[in-house]
Design a protein around this motif. Sequence first.
Motif, PDB file in Angstrom:
ATOM      1  N   ILE A  90      66.877  27.611  65.146  1.00 33.51           N
ATOM      2  CA  ILE A  90      65.476  27.530  64.742  1.00 33.51           C
ATOM      3  C   ILE A  90      64.922  26.162  65.148  1.00 33.51           C
ATOM      4  O   ILE A  90      65.538  25.137  64.857  1.00 33.51           O
ATOM      5  CB  ILE A  90      65.328  27.709  63.216  1.00 33.51           C
ATOM      6  CG1 ILE A  90      66.098  28.953  62.726  1.00 33.51           C
ATOM      7  CG2 ILE A  90      63.857  27.780  62.829  1.00 33.51           C
ATOM      8  CD1 ILE A  90      65.652  30.254  63.336  1.00 33.51           C
ATOM      9  N   PRO A  91      63.780  26.112  65.828  1.00 35.79           N
ATOM     10  CA  PRO A  91      63.218  24.814  66.220  1.00 35.79           C
ATOM     11  C   PRO A  91      63.024  23.911  65.012  1.00 35.79           C
ATOM     12  O   PRO A  91      62.708  24.384  63.909  1.00 35.79           O
ATOM     13  CB  PRO A  91      61.862  25.197  66.850  1.00 35.79           C
ATOM     14  CG  PRO A  91      62.033  26.607  67.303  1.00 35.79           C
ATOM     15  CD  PRO A  91      62.962  27.242  66.303  1.00 35.79           C
ATOM     16  N   PRO A  92      63.212  22.605  65.181  1.00 35.65           N
ATOM     17  CA  PRO A  92      63.086  21.683  64.043  1.00 35.65           C
ATOM     18  C   PRO A  92      61.636  21.356  63.722  1.00 35.65           C
ATOM     19  O   PRO A  92      60.763  21.387  64.592  1.00 35.65           O
ATOM     20  CB  PRO A  92      63.822  20.432  64.529  1.00 35.65           C
ATOM     21  CG  PRO A  92      63.632  20.460  66.017  1.00 35.65           C
ATOM     22  CD  PRO A  92      63.644  21.914  66.409  1.00 35.65           C
ATOM     23  N   LEU A  93      61.402  21.046  62.463  1.00 33.20           N
ATOM     24  CA  LEU A  93      60.121  20.517  62.021  1.00 33.20           C
ATOM     25  C   LEU A  93      60.203  19.000  61.952  1.00 33.20           C
ATOM     26  O   LEU A  93      61.292  18.436  61.761  1.00 33.20           O
ATOM     27  CB  LEU A  93      59.785  21.051  60.627  1.00 33.20           C
ATOM     28  CG  LEU A  93      59.084  22.406  60.528  1.00 33.20           C
ATOM     29  CD1 LEU A  93      58.979  22.808  59.062  1.00 33.20           C
ATOM     30  CD2 LEU A  93      57.695  22.353  61.140  1.00 33.20           C
ATOM     31  N   HIS A 119      52.534  21.725  66.472  1.00 31.70           N
ATOM     32  CA  HIS A 119      52.102  22.560  67.603  1.00 31.70           C
ATOM     33  C   HIS A 119      53.316  22.996  68.438  1.00 31.70           C
ATOM     34  O   HIS A 119      53.449  24.166  68.805  1.00 31.70           O
ATOM     35  CB  HIS A 119      51.111  21.773  68.468  1.00 31.70           C
ATOM     36  CG  HIS A 119      50.683  22.470  69.712  1.00 31.70           C
ATOM     37  ND1 HIS A 119      49.615  23.341  69.755  1.00 31.70           N
ATOM     38  CD2 HIS A 119      51.185  22.444  70.976  1.00 31.70           C
ATOM     39  CE1 HIS A 119      49.468  23.815  70.980  1.00 31.70           C
ATOM     40  NE2 HIS A 119      50.416  23.283  71.738  1.00 31.70           N
ATOM     41  N   LYS A 120      54.199  22.042  68.698  1.00 31.29           N
ATOM     42  CA  LYS A 120      55.392  22.361  69.485  1.00 31.29           C
ATOM     43  C   LYS A 120      56.305  23.315  68.723  1.00 31.29           C
ATOM     44  O   LYS A 120      56.882  24.243  69.307  1.00 31.29           O
ATOM     45  CB  LYS A 120      56.146  21.080  69.846  1.00 31.29           C
ATOM     46  CG  LYS A 120      57.429  21.332  70.634  1.00 31.29           C
ATOM     47  CD  LYS A 120      58.036  20.041  71.168  1.00 31.29           C
ATOM     48  CE  LYS A 120      57.305  19.590  72.397  1.00 31.29           C
ATOM     49  NZ  LYS A 120      58.010  18.469  73.093  1.00 31.29           N
ATOM     50  N   ARG A 124      57.436  26.807  70.246  1.00 30.00           N
ATOM     51  CA  ARG A 124      58.864  27.067  70.479  1.00 30.00           C
ATOM     52  C   ARG A 124      59.243  28.433  69.907  1.00 30.00           C
ATOM     53  O   ARG A 124      59.990  29.193  70.525  1.00 30.00           O
ATOM     54  CB  ARG A 124      59.717  25.993  69.805  1.00 30.00           C
ATOM     55  CG  ARG A 124      59.598  24.601  70.386  1.00 30.00           C
ATOM     56  CD  ARG A 124      60.502  24.392  71.553  1.00 30.00           C
ATOM     57  NE  ARG A 124      60.732  22.985  71.836  1.00 30.00           N
ATOM     58  CZ  ARG A 124      61.167  22.525  73.002  1.00 30.00           C
ATOM     59  NH1 ARG A 124      61.403  23.370  73.991  1.00 30.00           N
ATOM     60  NH2 ARG A 124      61.363  21.240  73.180  1.00 30.00           N
ATOM     61  N   ILE A 125      58.742  28.728  68.723  1.00 27.00           N
ATOM     62  CA  ILE A 125      59.020  30.033  68.104  1.00 27.00           C
ATOM     63  C   ILE A 125      58.396  31.153  68.925  1.00 27.00           C
ATOM     64  O   ILE A 125      59.022  32.185  69.186  1.00 27.00           O
ATOM     65  CB  ILE A 125      58.489  30.067  66.654  1.00 27.00           C
ATOM     66  CG1 ILE A 125      59.223  29.038  65.791  1.00 27.00           C
ATOM     67  CG2 ILE A 125      58.659  31.464  66.052  1.00 27.00           C
ATOM     68  CD1 ILE A 125      58.614  28.854  64.424  1.00 27.00           C
ATOM     69  N   LEU A 267      59.576   9.284  73.475  1.00 29.12           N
ATOM     70  CA  LEU A 267      59.968   9.196  72.065  1.00 29.12           C
ATOM     71  C   LEU A 267      59.949  10.548  71.346  1.00 29.12           C
ATOM     72  O   LEU A 267      60.903  10.873  70.633  1.00 29.12           O
ATOM     73  CB  LEU A 267      59.070   8.196  71.329  1.00 29.12           C
ATOM     74  CG  LEU A 267      59.108   6.746  71.832  1.00 29.12           C
ATOM     75  CD1 LEU A 267      58.250   5.855  70.938  1.00 29.12           C
ATOM     76  CD2 LEU A 267      60.538   6.212  71.882  1.00 29.12           C
ATOM     77  N   PRO A 268      58.902  11.369  71.526  1.00 31.07           N
ATOM     78  CA  PRO A 268      58.917  12.666  70.824  1.00 31.07           C
ATOM     79  C   PRO A 268      60.041  13.583  71.285  1.00 31.07           C
ATOM     80  O   PRO A 268      60.607  14.326  70.475  1.00 31.07           O
ATOM     81  CB  PRO A 268      57.541  13.275  71.163  1.00 31.07           C
ATOM     82  CG  PRO A 268      56.707  12.132  71.605  1.00 31.07           C
ATOM     83  CD  PRO A 268      57.645  11.171  72.264  1.00 31.07           C
TER      84      PRO A 268
END
Length: 387
Positions: A90-93, A119-120, A124-125, A267-268
């Motif tokens: 699962i993509p991270p928050l 937004h990302k 991603r989901i 950085l992100p």
Amino acid sequence: MSYFPLIPTSPSSMLNQYKFEDEPELRDLFITVDDPESHITAIETFITYRVVTKTSRGEFDSSEYEVRRRYQDFLWLKSRLEEAHPTLIIPPLPEKFIMKGMVERFSDEFIETRRKALHKFLNRIAEHPTLTFNEDFKIFLTAQAWELSSHKKQGPGLFSRMGQTVRAVASSVRGGGVKNRPDMFTDINDYMETFNQKINLLDKISQRIYKEERGYYCEMKEYGPIHTLWSASEEDLVDSLKGVASCTDKCCKATENRMAGLSENLLPVLHEYVLYSEVLTGVLKRRDHIQAELDSKVDALSNKKAEKDLLTEEIGNLEDKVACANNALKADWDRWKQNMQHDMKTAFLNVAENNIHYYEQCLAAWESFLTSQTVDLHLGEDSEDKP
């Protein structure tokens, strides 16, 4: 994913020498997170974000939706996805406090950093072949605030009910505690241990470099004007002092651009994969937990004559569960690793491009100054030589 050399458009444009070639994709779900709004109540202050969804999918009643969501709603969605798909990545928050100690909570910088991360997260989901069709994801995108609140009250899912118990059990499973773990997942565990160390180190050093660069930028902003002020009292050095001030100002602007490149392109990405490494660790532990449960039932069957039929049925179910977990994680691992490599290559190429532009701009500024001063110096010498 492939990339191949192209003819660069300029000697400095290394990024233009590479082209990332993706498989053609037919996207049918587009999500935008924007327009943050601050809300102040008697008990709390929070930010909501507008989530706009455009889609051509048949399972949606409309082609466009607009809702507002707060951070807690994103947390709820993530927990429901983990519950429904425990062995998918699962993509991270973003954390509750992004870049703690570097920016203030609810500052414009904090809110914008979080907006981009949210937004990302949703996109991603949306791009994931399985998660994109999750029913809770659809509800998150389409339900009005009161409808979402009502849906949340229908009761917590498995992960929420068992809470820390599941996490504690899963966390207690270590490499030596899983007797029949397939070699592939041992290799993934080893890979993630190394990846976790390296990505955390890169993240910390990059944050430190950015902080030092910001300090250097602030000093540079004060450095140039001093030469301008000094020129008012040094008639013979006016041109030289103003020239230094101009060069410093240009280098200051170049530094600002390089800092923007770091904060937007490097950085992100690094920090997202720090969070991803935590997600992967949790997914691997959950897979191991299922494996350990199967192993314990097999051991129980060999030690007990009674309840043999019941244990045999449980073992069959667990074997299916392990097989599903393995297949899901394997497919997701291959996909995640390909995305990670693409993201890292893109980030590093962007950093290279930004650095080249930075040094070119600084070099051009100082070369121009040096040329002008050299010409003035020769003119002065020639005038002194004349009788």
